[in-house]
Design a protein around this motif. Sequence first.
Motif, PDB file in Angstrom:
ATOM      1  N   ASP A  48       0.785  -1.437   0.224  1.00 38.08           N
ATOM      2  CA  ASP A  48       0.051   0.007   0.128  1.00 38.08           C
ATOM      3  C   ASP A  48       0.765   1.238   0.179  1.00 38.08           C
ATOM      4  OD1 ASP A  48      -2.213  -1.634   0.138  1.00 38.08           O
ATOM      5  OD2 ASP A  48      -2.362  -1.253   2.280  1.00 38.08           O
ATOM      6  N   GLY A  49       2.099   0.916  -0.028  1.00 31.68           N
ATOM      7  CA  GLY A  49       2.915   2.263   0.274  1.00 31.68           C
ATOM      8  C   GLY A  49       3.461   2.913   1.520  1.00 31.68           C
ATOM      9  N   VAL A  50       3.121   2.055   2.495  1.00 24.71           N
ATOM     10  CA  VAL A  50       3.347   2.629   3.976  1.00 24.71           C
ATOM     11  C   VAL A  50       4.727   2.035   4.212  1.00 24.71           C
ATOM     12  CG1 VAL A  50       2.628   2.235   6.481  1.00 24.71           C
ATOM     13  CG2 VAL A  50       0.995   2.436   4.594  1.00 24.71           C
ATOM     14  N   ARG A  51       5.637   2.639   5.091  1.00 26.38           N
ATOM     15  CA  ARG A  51       6.873   2.288   5.352  1.00 26.38           C
ATOM     16  C   ARG A  51       6.771   1.648   6.616  1.00 26.38           C
ATOM     17  NH1 ARG A  51      11.271   6.920   6.262  1.00 26.38           N
ATOM     18  NH2 ARG A  51       9.875   7.601   7.645  1.00 26.38           N
ATOM     19  N   VAL A  52       7.333   0.348   6.893  1.00 22.17           N
ATOM     20  CA  VAL A  52       7.176  -0.458   7.859  1.00 22.17           C
ATOM     21  C   VAL A  52       8.405  -0.895   8.337  1.00 22.17           C
ATOM     22  CG1 VAL A  52       6.158  -2.576   8.813  1.00 22.17           C
ATOM     23  CG2 VAL A  52       4.783  -1.563   6.947  1.00 22.17           C
TER      24      VAL A  52
END
Length: 382
Positions: A48-52
């Motif tokens: 989704d494009g979230v930095r984890v």
Amino acid sequence: MRALHVITGLGAGGAEQQLRLLLRHLPGTHDVVTLTNPGQVADGLRQDGVRVADLRMAGNRDLGALPRLTRLVRTGRYDIVHTHLYRACLYGRIAARLAGVPGIVATEHSLGDTQIEGRPLTQGVRALYLAGERLGRATIAVSPAVAGRLHRWGVAPHRVHVVPNGVDVDRFAFDAGARATTRARYGLPPDAFVIGGVGRLVPGKRFGVLIEALAQLPDDVRLLLVGTGPEETALEAAARAAGVRDRVVFTGERPHTARTAVAGPDLPALFSAMDLLASPSTDEAFGLAVVEAQASGLPVVHVHCPALDDLPGARRPGDTVRVPCEAASFARETETARTRPPAPRTPARAALHYSIARSAARHLGVYEAALGAAPTPGVNTR
């Protein structure tokens, strides 16, 4: 607004999936750090494009994780730190306070009367919880029932905001094609009546009651258990002992969305394959699986579900039935559902009430209140 979400793990649990869904609807920049277990939801968030980030915490007493988390928070220069689940709420709020974050918010996803996230509510657990809660600015309760428990513990009412979980109703719409494909994948006959159970396979979910009920039902009734956990081996043994092992399907962890690297059907497809959702848990904090089932148009037999109990007038005849936590009751209601004339699989009003867009708007209002800003017009955080 820059926000960091701290969560204990990112396996396919309800809180984890809810976080992923929420971040698709919140404005601003949102990063995520998991203390441990970067599972399939971590992969989905990255897609989704979230930095984890993975803190690689070794256990509950890995105190070395605290300075690592504090550095991460300080480096990110976040306006909000939002914590999820017990261990992350404790470590995350301490780290956020040490890093000087102005807005510290926590969500209480699974506080029951006798347990929290499957662990007994001992005096020590409760004391640690309350000590951590005082470090934040606000606590989000996923239902009025959870808010009431927090108030009884001594948390000031003005610090607790009721923000129910949200559901992407369109994603859970009934799909006849997915029903046929999913049944074929798991060897479920097209004409079988399929009871579904969704959730972590832990003692508190009481899925053994459904196995006992299945033994009282005709051979064309099957049980589809969606989830994984420490009770899986015991449940398989119980099914063998009851003579119904060949009528029980264990799917393991399944994603809430097809947009994931995990092969096979997602949760909406599994709901389409079911004819009834059964929820024997006696200590739910919200009842997300029940609401998702209603979004798929499924009838539901449940023991305890604050999402429905706190929402009067949201049911249609046959939508939901509340029963005691006993096998005979689940067997009886399954027989009733089997003989009921087929009905269109359309979303129930309760599911429509719990839209993810509404939940995201309320979260934004809590963030603004935690920062001392004026709430966005029209956003109700209580």
